[in-house]
Structures are given as C-alpha cells and as structure tokens.
Design a protein around this motif. Structure first.
Motif, PDB file in Angstrom:
ATOM      1  N   SER A   1      43.725  53.550  42.568  1.00 52.51           N
ATOM      2  CA  SER A   1      44.813  53.060  41.701  1.00 52.51           C
ATOM      3  C   SER A   1      45.888  52.408  42.546  1.00 52.51           C
ATOM      4  CB  SER A   1      45.429  54.201  40.893  1.00 52.51           C
ATOM      5  OG  SER A   1      46.065  55.131  41.757  1.00 52.51           O
TER       6      SER A   1
ATOM      7  N   ASN B   1      49.911  52.144  42.286  1.00 55.31           N
ATOM      8  CA  ASN B   1      51.059  52.689  41.577  1.00 55.31           C
ATOM      9  C   ASN B   1      52.211  51.683  41.638  1.00 55.31           C
ATOM     10  OD1 ASN B   1      49.540  55.170  41.094  1.00 55.31           O
ATOM     11  ND2 ASN B   1      49.768  55.459  43.300  1.00 55.31           N
TER      12      ASN B   1
ATOM     13  N   THR C   1      56.719  49.851  38.324  1.00 57.53           N
ATOM     14  CA  THR C   1      55.694  50.876  38.238  1.00 57.53           C
ATOM     15  C   THR C   1      54.466  50.340  37.510  1.00 57.53           C
ATOM     16  OG1 THR C   1      56.442  51.766  36.118  1.00 57.53           O
ATOM     17  CG2 THR C   1      57.510  52.620  38.116  1.00 57.53           C
ATOM     18  N   ARG C   2      53.404  51.109  37.548  1.00 56.80           N
ATOM     19  CA  ARG C   2      52.198  50.694  36.862  1.00 56.80           C
ATOM     20  C   ARG C   2      52.449  50.559  35.360  1.00 56.80           C
ATOM     21  NH1 ARG C   2      46.995  50.129  37.990  1.00 56.80           N
ATOM     22  NH2 ARG C   2      45.485  50.390  36.319  1.00 56.80           N
TER      23      ARG C   2
ATOM     24  N   ARG D   1      53.858  42.300  36.774  1.00 62.57           N
ATOM     25  CA  ARG D   1      52.567  42.590  37.391  1.00 62.57           C
ATOM     26  C   ARG D   1      51.457  42.448  36.373  1.00 62.57           C
ATOM     27  NH1 ARG D   1      52.638  48.670  39.492  1.00 62.57           N
ATOM     28  NH2 ARG D   1      50.370  48.402  39.631  1.00 62.57           N
ATOM     29  N   ASP D   2      50.284  42.214  36.892  1.00 65.10           N
ATOM     30  CA  ASP D   2      49.072  42.162  36.083  1.00 65.10           C
ATOM     31  C   ASP D   2      48.154  43.230  36.645  1.00 65.10           C
ATOM     32  OD1 ASP D   2      46.522  41.630  35.010  1.00 65.10           O
ATOM     33  OD2 ASP D   2      47.013  39.522  34.747  1.00 65.10           O
ATOM     34  N   ASN D   3      48.044  44.349  35.956  1.00 61.69           N
ATOM     35  CA  ASN D   3      47.252  45.460  36.478  1.00 61.69           C
ATOM     36  C   ASN D   3      45.770  45.115  36.576  1.00 61.69           C
ATOM     37  OD1 ASN D   3      49.495  47.145  36.778  1.00 61.69           O
ATOM     38  ND2 ASN D   3      49.334  47.908  34.683  1.00 61.69           N
TER      39      ASN D   3
ATOM     40  N   ASN E   1      45.510  43.333  39.751  1.00 55.13           N
ATOM     41  CA  ASN E   1      46.134  44.016  40.890  1.00 55.13           C
ATOM     42  C   ASN E   1      47.125  43.090  41.606  1.00 55.13           C
ATOM     43  OD1 ASN E   1      44.565  46.445  40.573  1.00 55.13           O
ATOM     44  ND2 ASN E   1      42.840  45.334  41.480  1.00 55.13           N
TER      45      ASN E   1
END
Length: 119
Positions: free
Chosen positions: A29, A31, A51-52, A70-72, A75
């Motif tokens: 993961s 974070n 944060t995520r 962000r784009d989880n 990543n």
C-alpha cells in the motif's frame, strides 16, 4: 520502490506548473504522499501532503495557491502550483509512506525536480 517525479521547469512569476510523481515497484500500500521543497543551504520543508483517503495538509506558503491530489489507481501524486512567486524557486521532492507485504512501513523519496520562478 521508486518514485519518479516530473513537471518542474522555468516559469514567470504568476504562472503555473503541475508536478507529478508516480510510484512503482512491489508494495502492499501507499499511505500518505507528499511534496517537499529544498532551497540551497536550507532544510527540506513540507509543501503539502495527502492521505490515501484524501485528507490534505498544506504549508502556510502553499495555501490558496497550490493544490495536492492523488490517483490511487495510478499510485501517483500531483501538485498543481498556481500564482507562482520567485520565492517558490526550489528543488521539489515527492515522498511516499509505503507499506510492504511484510507489514513494515518505509519512507521513499523521488529524485527531485527543479522549479524556477523568474520575476
């Protein structure tokens, strides 16, 4: 784990730049991800982090001008910088708090990208 940052460059005061930083490698993961900057002879300082789950934190100097996102799925973390000032000139580094499959967590840094704002 590798962090690849890009998007720096030379811009006039009042202009905009968008930095991006993509994480690659084997990990469980990612974070918190963030952007830091460092001026010559100065300590690295936080610009913004996220944060995520999407909670954000900004340095006072970045509030109202910079936006972190962000784009989880990719990543990747972004930093949209608007209304740039000469004092924003620095090397910008991305950072990620990465969780491994063994349950450990480690901080990783990107290689740094130069942002230069001319007056």
């Amino acid at each position: 784990v590798q962090l690849q940052a890009c998007g720096g460059g030379l811009v006039q005061a009042g202009g905009s730049l968008r930095l991006s930083c993509a994480a690659s490698g084997r990990f469980f993961s990612i974070n918190t991800m963030g952007w830091y900057r460092q001026l010559p002879g100065k300590q690295r300082e936080l610009v913004a982090d996220i944060t995520r789950g999407g909670s954000v934190n900004y340095a006072d100097s970045a509030k109202g001008r910079f936006t972190i996102s962000r784009d989880n799925a990719l990543n990747t973390v972004y930093l949209q910088m608007n209304s740039l000032k000469p004092e924003d000139t620095a090397v910008y580094f991305c950072n990620a708090d990465v969780g491994s499959y063994r349950g450990t967590r480690s901080a990783y840094w990107g290689q740094g990208t130069q942002v230069t704002v001319s007056s």
